[in-house]
Design an enzyme around this catalytic site. Structure first.
Site, short mmCIF file in Angstrom:
data_model
loop_
_atom_site.label_atom_id
_atom_site.label_comp_id
_atom_site.label_asym_id
_atom_site.label_seq_id
_atom_site.Cartn_x
_atom_site.Cartn_y
_atom_site.Cartn_z
CG ASP A 99 -1.89 1.16 1.23
OD1 ASP A 99 -2.17 1.70 0.14
OD2 ASP A 99 -2.34 1.54 2.30
CG ASP A 315 -4.32 5.70 -3.22
OD1 ASP A 315 -3.31 5.10 -2.81
OD2 ASP A 315 -5.47 5.44 -2.83
#
Length: 901
Positions: A99, A315
């Site tokens: 992540d 992202d």
């Protein structure tokens, strides 16, 4: 028709060299992890993507951005991709989410009772045990890493104490644990398309306690591998050796599956870049323009002072693309879903985003459109942001990043990309030798197994889906966190203020309004998708009590029963949200004091505030954010004063006020005079936090106060000359001490299972009590001088009698958390017991503590206080949205008034 989505299997390549860890030949050439998509094998739908993104944005956009998005905040949805890595010596396998939005790596640990044995797709999960690894080491709170992650030296750090962490998520789920250092094992890149085994030392979190979905979700994994911007992320740690460039890249093949995720200097393909916006917690760049086909959209804005620039967050953990209203409406027009039978690339234009330094990002129609049954749906979504600071923000996710190599260059603070065939090879430079290695995706066996088990998803969709069709409520269930309700859009104005139906700002609740059915905290349950009763039950089930001694609360739950409810001694009178109580240390909750039934003193950030329930005026008494120095001269006073003092505890009695600080500070003030009378540092010990202060009338008639400190000291001062009268030392940190009404004895509790009763003249122990299963943080004396009470993290308050200290008079069990505050009424009729959150109990001492009144609300408790005449009970509630001061008044039965009825 149902649409099938290709499985994404990634290769995670790391060019790494870390001192203290070596590969077989003593040199590092790189590392390889197989990375898989978390959406593999799930039913795929636009609503699934949106739910994932809504949950993620609760976390990644928390800093200064108002996102009224729904969802439950599931922590297992923070990343799209996961990898299998080896940790420890000998190594064990763990599945972790990869992540770019997380700053730390953490793994579930052996102490975690809530963690599942099997997780996502039936993966067998493993609990990490530092003692099972020859290379595992604890990270202490005195180490540089701990100071770095906490923004400075850790307050109250004890010798060899662990460095702790807390990660919280949108539904109140959290991971609490401590940091360790151990080796992480991977396949080292040793040459073109060649790998061999290697490892490197990394500091990561060891998750000792989980809550909510984090501990029970069927999609759970072993932990998270964080690639965020902070110095605690794995990319920053690997780069700190000086042998690895602080760069990483990913290339996600949205057409055929496969891809690559690499740390190091990507030499081929060449990538153009744009500057990262400085001082941002996320990877963000400035968008300069948007071209749809051959036509540019008007994206001009001046709301945030950036002219024609719009902040754009990149992202990879977000699936879709979220656009401001001014961009979203021209792109999507009237419908988000519609019928269309021709080729999308022929019928729709490409959309190109232009950034600073002439960097462009082209998104084709087959990327931003999804087929569901007989419809096509746009992947563009309205960002739903209403605040001026965030309404211009874009979030670009996997929708626009697929089939592009994206390079994050933290060395030069840039981000860039180029269109690329992600199933082909890339070249990376070895920073040690200067050689360049060719790396290519090789699908793993696990990827093939997941492909075989993949089932296509189906979703029946209507015309025009709502932008945000989920209302929700989330709660930070840890003691250090607070209640936060997500309102409907029409309940929130641009400044974040909440309004009632009559368009009046919601601030206070009166007893009359409460009798008519209004929630005492002003929470509009009728507008939420959960009832108060249901949320209370969920809260009771998911709350995790903080313990220094593991399982202390569980042992109490098995042995002790709660006392009977039904008492009605104090009735709700008023709740004011003008007052904003706060807490700085989650274990210290003595920050509310009433010196009359109308006058209350409390902490609000750096300020000590006075609230008058008579005039409804809020006044600042003392502000510690700047420089505070004494205006009177007394021997031993620190004339230079303090700067930016963090207040950990407070006490007020009559016209005297004493505040204690995190570094052993004491500041004394007379409320009838201007300025501060006296300042001192009780100790310069590293472990110096002032845990509690009590003001009392001495035997001679003057005012004294007693300070309990983490250095193991209890100090007594007089408040006429502000001189130290006594200093008693104990072998453990003293969390609270209280003086008996006859001034002869002191009850002392702290980081020990037993409580002591000591002589107030010499500090010698005259008795001790046993029975608590954890550390105690509260004590109080009954006015008769024989009875005293102690509050403990084992969730009990125990009442003791000096005439027989071998067994408690009564054991009073809380609902869900530690007992942080205890107060006897001045007439001895009641004992008030406060948990860290949600519950205050009032016990009737005349009924042998067998009957209680339960005061039920939502939020962390900063303190409780009875007025000197027992007529008023005040409760400070600490919360981001519903911070307030609750006032309850004592009930009276005036039978003579019946004659007037």
């Amino acid at each position: 028709m149902a649409i099938e989505t290709s499985f994404i299997s990634l290769l995670f390549v790391v060019l790494i060299s870390v001192s203290g860890a070596a590969s077989n030949d003593g040199d590092f050439r790189g590392a390889v992890f197989g990375v898989n998509s978390k959406f593999s094998g799930k039913e795929r739908s636009l609503s699934l993507f949106k739910a994932h993104d809504n949950l993620r944005h609760l976390q990644i956009l928390a800093s200064g951005v108002d996102l009224p998005l729904g969802g439950t905040g599931r922590p297992d949805a923070v990343g799209l991709y996961y990898a299998k890595i080896g940790i420890g010596t000998p190594p064990k396998e763990y599945y972790v989410q990869v992540d770019t939005g997380s700053d730390i790596m953490w793994i579930n640990c052996i102490q975690c009772r809530e963690c599942p044995k099997r997780g996502y797709h039936g993966l067998e999960l493993t609990l990490y045990d530092p003692e099972d690894s020859f290379t595992g080491k604890l990270v202490t709170c005195s180490q540089d890493f701990c100071a770095e992650i906490n923004g400075g030296a850790v307050t109250g750090c004890k010798a060899n104490a662990s460095c702790l962490y807390t990660e919280t998520y949108g539904d109140g789920s959290y991971s609490i644990g401590y940091f360790v250092m151990d080796v992480v094992q991977y396949d080292s890149v040793s040459g073109d398309l060649e790998t061999k085994l290697a490892n490197g030392s990394v500091i990561f979190g060891c998750g000792a306690r989980q809550s909510g979905n984090l501990g029970s979700s069927e999609d759970a994994l072993d932990g998270i591998l964080g690639f965020g911007k902070s110095n605690s992320s794995i990319i920053s740690q690997l780069a700190s050796s000086g042998k690895v460039k602080k760069m990483f890249a990913h290339c996600l093949d949205g057409d055929n599956g496969g891809g690559i995720f690499a740390i190091g200097h990507v030499v081929q393909p060449k990538v153009n870049s744009t500057p990262l916006i400085p001082d941002q917690p996320h990877y963000a760049a400035n968008l300069m323009g948007i071209e749809v086909g051959n036509q540019f959209l008007n994206i001009s804005t001046n709301t945030n002072g950036s002219g024609d620039k719009r902040r754009t967050i990149i992202d990879s953990g977000t699936t879709l693309a979220y656009l401001p209203d001014a961009i979203y409406k021209p792109l999507v027009n009237e419908y988000t879903c519609f019928e269309f039978s021709r080729s999308v690339d022929d019928g729709f234009p490409p959309v190109t985003f232009y950034f600073e330094n002439s960097l462009s990002l082209k998104v084709y129609p087959h990327d931003y459109l999804f087929a569901f049954e007989d419809y096509l749906c746009f992947g563009w979504q309205n960002n739903g942001m209403d605040s001026l600071s965030s309404s211009d923000t874009l979030v670009l996710g996997d929708l626009v990043l697929s089939n592009k190599l994206v390079l994050y260059d933290l060395e030069n603070q840039t981000i860039g990309w180029t269109e690329y065939n992600c199933s082909s090879s890339i070249k990376l430079r070895d920073e040690i030798t200067g050689s360049v290695h060719l790396n290519q995706v090789i699908p793993s066996e696990s990827a093939a197994r997941f492909l075989q088990g993949f089932s296509s998803g189906e979703l029946r969709m209507d015309y025009r889906m709502p932008d945000n069709d989920v209302e929700g409520i989330d709660y930070m269930a840890d003691e250090v966190d607070i209640l936060d309700f997500v309102m409907d859009d029409d309940e929130v104005n641009g400044d974040g203020a909440r309004f009632a139906d009559d368009n009046e700002m919601v601030t206070d609740t009166s007893s009359a309004q409460a009798r008519r059915g209004k929630d005492i905290q002003g929470i509009p349950w009728e507008r939420l998708n959960i009832t108060r009763e249901s949320y209370r039950q969920t809260r009771l089930e998911q709350y995790r009590n903080y313990e220094n001694i593991p399982l202390s609360g569980d042992a109490v739950d098995k042995k002790c029963k709660q006392k009977q409810k039904g008492g009605n001694y104090y009735e709700f009178f008023h709740n004011t949200r003008i007052v904003k109580p706060t807490i700085l240390h989650f274990q210290l909750r003595n920050l509310v004091w009433a010196n009359s039934k109308h006058d209350v003193y409390l902490m609000s950030n750096y300020s000590i505030m006075h609230w008058s329930s008579l005039s409804y005026n809020l006044t600042e008494i003392l502000n510690f954010s700047g420089h505070v120095a004494p205006t009177e001269k007394h021997a031993g006073s620190l004339l230079e004063g303090f700067t930016q003092t963090q207040i950990s505890t407070l006490s007020v009695k009559d016209d005297f006020l004493v505040a204690g600080g995190f570094q052993g500070e004491l500041a004394c003030k007379r409320l009838d005079k201007q300025g501060v009378s006296f300042c001192t540092r009780t100790t310069y010990d590293d472990n110096a936090i002032t845990n509690a202060v009590e003001i009392y009338d001495s035997i001679s008639g003057g005012k004294h106060f007693m300070a309990s400190n983490n250095d193991g000291g209890v100090r007594e001062y007089d408040m006429e000359r502000f001189q130290l009268m006594n200093h008693f030392r104990f072998p453990w940190p003293v969390n609270h001490s209280s003086l008996s009404p006859d001034r002869k004895l002191i009850a002392v509790v702290g980081d020990h299972l037993d409580a002591l009763v000591v002589d107030s003249t010499n500090g010698k122990t005259v008795g001790s009590v046993e029975g608590h299963l954890d550390y105690s943080f509260a004590s109080a004396w009954h006015p008769d001088g024989r009875i005293f009470a102690t509050g403990n993290q084992d969730k009990t308050c125990r009442v003791w009698d000096l005439r027989n200290l071998s067994n408690p008079v009564s054991v009073l069990k809380g609902n869900m958390g530690a007992v942080r505050s205890v107060r006897f009424s001045s007439n001895g009729q009641f004992l008030v017991v406060a948990e860290p959150a949600d519950f205050v109990h009032v016990y009737n001492t005349n009924l042998n503590y067998e009957k209680r009144q339960e005061i039920d609300f939502f939020g962390e408790i900063s303190g409780v206080s009875l007025s000197p005449d027992d007529e008023s009970l005040y409760i400070g509630v600490w919360d981001r949205t519903y911070a307030s001061l609750l006032q309850y008044n004592k009930r009276h039965n005036y039978g003579y008034l019946d004659s007037f009825v």
